[in-house]
Design an enzyme around this catalytic site. Structure first.
Site, PDB file in Angstrom:
ATOM      1  N   HIS A 236       0.803  -1.232   0.000  1.00 32.72           N
ATOM      2  CA  HIS A 236       0.000   0.000   0.000  1.00 32.72           C
ATOM      3  C   HIS A 236       0.837   1.284   0.000  1.00 32.72           C
ATOM      4  O   HIS A 236       0.718   2.123  -0.885  1.00 32.72           O
ATOM      5  CB  HIS A 236      -0.905   0.025   1.237  1.00 32.72           C
ATOM      6  CG  HIS A 236      -1.783  -1.169   1.393  1.00 32.72           C
ATOM      7  ND1 HIS A 236      -2.917  -1.353   0.661  1.00 32.72           N
ATOM      8  CD2 HIS A 236      -1.690  -2.253   2.216  1.00 32.72           C
ATOM      9  CE1 HIS A 236      -3.505  -2.478   1.017  1.00 32.72           C
ATOM     10  NE2 HIS A 236      -2.782  -3.046   1.961  1.00 32.72           N
TER      11      HIS A 236
HETATM   12  C1  BDR Z   1      -2.417   0.950   5.620  1.00 34.43           C
HETATM   13  O1  BDR Z   1      -2.542   0.435   6.936  1.00 34.43           O
HETATM   14  C2  BDR Z   1      -1.310  -0.013   7.410  1.00 34.43           C
HETATM   15  O2  BDR Z   1      -1.446  -1.278   7.946  1.00 34.43           O
HETATM   16  C3  BDR Z   1      -0.352   0.009   6.241  1.00 34.43           C
HETATM   17  O3  BDR Z   1       0.962   0.347   6.645  1.00 34.43           O
HETATM   18  C4  BDR Z   1      -0.934   1.042   5.320  1.00 34.43           C
HETATM   19  O4  BDR Z   1      -0.462   2.335   5.628  1.00 34.43           O
HETATM   20  C5  BDR Z   1      -3.196   0.064   4.671  1.00 34.43           C
HETATM   21  O5  BDR Z   1      -4.565   0.100   4.988  1.00 34.43           O
END
Ligand code: BDR
Ligand code: CA
Length: 313
Positions: A236
């Site tokens: 992500h």
């Molecule tokens: C986001 O949530 C976190 O767990 C990850 O680092 C990312 O920023 C994804 O939903």
């Protein structure tokens, strides 16, 4: 060359985003990095940030930000990133220096003292960023845009409508989306397409020190992602950095996007006004597509570059 500030809560994908930004120092000048309680407690994510920066022997200012969201309490979860917030690798690189000031003040001073406008990259809950904008409104003129990983205009991950980073602090996200600054939104619409496959993860094993570190991070992250139904791993946070490096591999649309701060099933939902004409204008570029192969190539090349640099350090 663009000046950026990275606010993050490492986090496996935060770590890979940081490493990729560091490797591309000909394009991105990292003014500093700040941490925010999110994936895990502030103490844990700060330790993780220190470990990553020490591993590559970086020399980037690091500051601790807020422990938790503006209004509600932080409820860290071990599910995606493990107990440490970045489980997998073992680090023994000693301590990395921490700025004596709180991240919000530190960020303000750095951004104001730089000639260029800064791009703020938000990879966790937006609490620090919102506090910066509210405490020091004059900083708005010195910010180019805010590139975030957060939200999703079609679905969520922590609830059916809300993505984790926005859900943790919707009030902060609401401030940021309504700041008047242009928002680059790498939400779930694009980030769940930005996957690395299991065989691509395996190809990093024993390749070089930094590539192997990425292998260890992704190996854990891939296993934990399986409980959410993922076979491959969406990286992500890396999207918010890669868009700055290679915008041509992404596609998206401009919309007016806002955040639901009400309690209830849609708390933390980022909703887009898709009408052709919206009275509020279009504050956000919502990324929706990515060339997956090229996305992974940028990461692999960045890791390889850091492997070589570390050998010669
Ligand atoms: C986001 O949530 C976190 O767990 C990850 O680092 C990312 O920023 C994804 O939903
Ligand atoms: Ca994150």
């Amino acid at each position: 060359m663009r000046d950026i500030w990275i606010d993050c809560d490492p986090g496996h994908d935060d770590a890979l985003a940081i490493l990729t930004a560091i490797a591309n120092k000909d394009k991105l000048n990292i003014l500093g990095i700040s941490t925010i309680g999110g994936n895990q407690t502030l103490e844990k994510v700060t330790t993780n940030a220190k470990n990553i920066l020490s591993f590559v022997r970086a020399d980037i200012p690091l500051a601790m930000g807020q422990k938790g969201p503006l209004v509600k309490c932080l409820e860290p979860s071990d599910e995606a990133h493990g107990e440490s917030g970045m489980d997998g690798p073992y680090f023994d690189h000693g301590d990395y220096p921490l700025a004596s000031k709180n991240a919000v003040n530190f960020m303000y001073e750095k951004i104001m003292s730089t000639e260029n406008k800064t791009i703020i990259v938000g990879l966790g809950p937006l609490t620090n960023v919102a506090l910066l904008l509210k405490s020091y409104p004059e900083v708005l003129d010195k910010i180019d845009c805010i590139s975030i990983m957060g939200g999703g205009i079609n679905h969520g991950n922590i609830t059916s409508l809300a993505e984790f980073n926005i859900y943790v602090d919707p009030e902060a996200a609401h401030i940021v989306f309504n700041s008047g600054l242009p928002i680059l939104m790498a939400g779930l619409d694009v980030t769940e397409k930005a996957e690395i496959t299991v065989s691509e993860i395996e190809s990093l094993k024993n390749k070089g020190k930094v590539s192997h570190l990425a292998y260890e991070l992704l190996h854990f992250y891939n296993k934990s992602g399986q409980q959410f139904g993922f076979i491959n791993s969406p990286i992500h946070d890396l999207c918010a950095i890669e868009y700055l490096l290679k915008p041509e591999i992404f596609g998206g649309n401009h919309y007016y996007v806002d955040v639901n701060t009400n309690d209830g099933v849609s708390r933390g939902h980022t909703f887009a006004d898709k009408r052709l004409v919206s009275e509020k204008g279009k504050n956000t570029l919502v990324l929706e597509t990515v060339n997956r192969e090229k996305f992974v190539e940028v990461l692999i090349n960045a890791l390889e570059k850091l492997d070589n640099e570390l050998v010669s350090k």
